[in-house]
Design a protein around this motif. Sequence first.
Motif, short mmCIF file in Angstrom:
data_model
loop_
_atom_site.label_atom_id
_atom_site.label_comp_id
_atom_site.label_asym_id
_atom_site.label_seq_id
_atom_site.Cartn_x
_atom_site.Cartn_y
_atom_site.Cartn_z
N VAL A 126 34.49 30.71 52.31
CA VAL A 126 34.19 29.05 52.78
C VAL A 126 34.69 27.80 51.71
O VAL A 126 34.89 27.20 53.41
N MET A 127 34.66 27.17 51.12
CA MET A 127 34.83 26.59 50.45
C MET A 127 36.54 26.11 50.36
O MET A 127 37.15 24.95 50.31
N ASN A 128 36.98 27.48 50.10
CA ASN A 128 39.32 27.07 49.85
C ASN A 128 39.21 26.78 48.93
O ASN A 128 40.03 26.08 48.70
N ARG A 129 38.53 26.37 47.85
CA ARG A 129 38.43 26.21 46.03
C ARG A 129 38.96 27.60 46.02
O ARG A 129 38.93 28.41 45.58
N ALA A 130 39.85 27.25 44.86
CA ALA A 130 40.59 27.80 43.67
C ALA A 130 39.39 28.87 42.65
O ALA A 130 38.17 28.60 42.98
N PHE A 131 39.60 30.07 42.67
CA PHE A 131 38.49 31.35 42.04
C PHE A 131 39.37 31.67 41.15
O PHE A 131 39.78 33.08 41.62
N LEU A 132 39.18 31.51 40.00
CA LEU A 132 39.94 32.14 39.14
C LEU A 132 38.51 33.31 38.24
O LEU A 132 37.37 33.38 37.79
N PHE A 133 38.85 35.57 38.16
CA PHE A 133 37.45 35.93 37.45
C PHE A 133 38.01 35.51 36.25
O PHE A 133 36.96 35.82 35.81
N GLU A 134 39.14 35.33 35.75
CA GLU A 134 38.96 34.74 33.84
C GLU A 134 37.56 33.93 33.76
O GLU A 134 37.30 34.35 32.34
N LYS A 135 37.50 33.12 34.22
CA LYS A 135 36.72 32.12 34.47
C LYS A 135 34.86 32.89 34.45
O LYS A 135 34.37 32.04 33.90
N THR A 136 34.85 34.17 34.24
CA THR A 136 33.37 34.16 34.98
C THR A 136 32.86 35.65 33.60
O THR A 136 33.52 35.52 33.11
N PRO A 137 31.42 35.21 33.49
CA PRO A 137 30.56 36.03 32.66
C PRO A 137 30.98 37.25 32.80
O PRO A 137 31.54 38.54 31.67
N GLN A 138 30.84 37.70 33.79
CA GLN A 138 31.52 39.26 33.85
C GLN A 138 32.93 39.26 33.40
O GLN A 138 33.09 40.31 32.65
N TYR A 139 34.01 38.56 33.27
CA TYR A 139 34.81 39.05 32.97
C TYR A 139 35.31 38.62 31.56
O TYR A 139 35.73 39.50 31.14
N VAL A 140 34.47 37.96 31.01
CA VAL A 140 34.17 38.05 29.57
C VAL A 140 33.64 39.36 28.47
O VAL A 140 34.26 39.45 27.91
N ALA A 141 32.59 39.64 29.16
CA ALA A 141 31.74 40.88 28.69
C ALA A 141 32.54 41.80 29.23
O ALA A 141 32.49 42.92 27.91
N GLY A 142 33.31 42.11 30.22
CA GLY A 142 34.09 43.61 30.46
C GLY A 142 35.22 43.18 29.32
O GLY A 142 35.32 44.66 28.90
N ILE A 143 36.31 42.40 28.48
CA ILE A 143 37.34 42.34 27.83
C ILE A 143 36.49 42.78 26.78
O ILE A 143 37.12 43.22 25.56
N TYR A 147 34.63 62.23 28.89
CA TYR A 147 35.82 60.60 28.83
C TYR A 147 34.88 59.65 29.50
O TYR A 147 33.69 59.49 30.37
N TYR A 148 34.86 58.52 28.72
CA TYR A 148 34.72 57.61 29.40
C TYR A 148 36.23 56.79 29.63
O TYR A 148 36.73 56.37 29.11
N TYR A 149 35.89 55.74 31.13
CA TYR A 149 36.60 56.02 31.70
C TYR A 149 36.59 54.49 32.43
O TYR A 149 35.74 54.24 33.10
N ASP A 150 37.37 53.35 32.63
CA ASP A 150 37.26 52.07 33.31
C ASP A 150 38.65 51.22 33.26
O ASP A 150 38.98 52.16 32.56
N CYS A 151 38.20 50.13 33.72
CA CYS A 151 39.67 49.23 33.58
C CYS A 151 39.33 47.95 33.33
O CYS A 151 38.36 47.84 32.46
N ALA A 152 40.30 47.61 33.28
CA ALA A 152 40.53 45.98 32.16
C ALA A 152 39.71 44.99 34.24
O ALA A 152 40.39 45.44 35.38
N PRO A 153 39.21 44.19 33.27
CA PRO A 153 38.03 43.43 34.44
C PRO A 153 39.39 42.69 35.43
O PRO A 153 40.89 42.56 34.92
N CYS A 154 39.68 41.58 36.32
CA CYS A 154 40.49 41.25 37.26
C CYS A 154 40.84 40.38 37.64
O CYS A 154 40.33 39.74 36.12
N THR A 155 42.00 39.92 37.13
CA THR A 155 42.61 38.57 36.97
C THR A 155 42.99 37.93 37.54
O THR A 155 43.94 37.01 36.89
#
Length: 90
Positions: A66-83, A51-59
């Motif tokens: 610190v800066m209290n700026r919006a952060f979208l996980f969908e815009k990260t290279p890790q998300y793109v590679a995971g999908i 079995y290979y188990y994994d989940c979809a990347p965080c959305t």
Amino acid sequence: MNTAILIDGAFLRKKFHAAYKKDITAENIQKFAQDLLIKFNISNSDLHRMYYYDCAPCTAKTSTPVMNRAFLFEKTPQYVAGIALLMDKL
């Protein structure tokens, strides 16, 4: 003796990236699985399942602490590679 093997996708992706400095592909996972069988001398007749188990990347949408700026996980290279990995066919 029947053997079942469980492969944690997130752990394997991190270890692969640390070792090879690139994202893992479906072919890399398939080769890893075959190498496991060889290393531990497990024949196909002894293998119950692998079995290979994994989940979809965080959305989630969040903010940076610190800066209290919006952060979208969908815009990260890790998300793109995971999908890309989950959409790849073995």
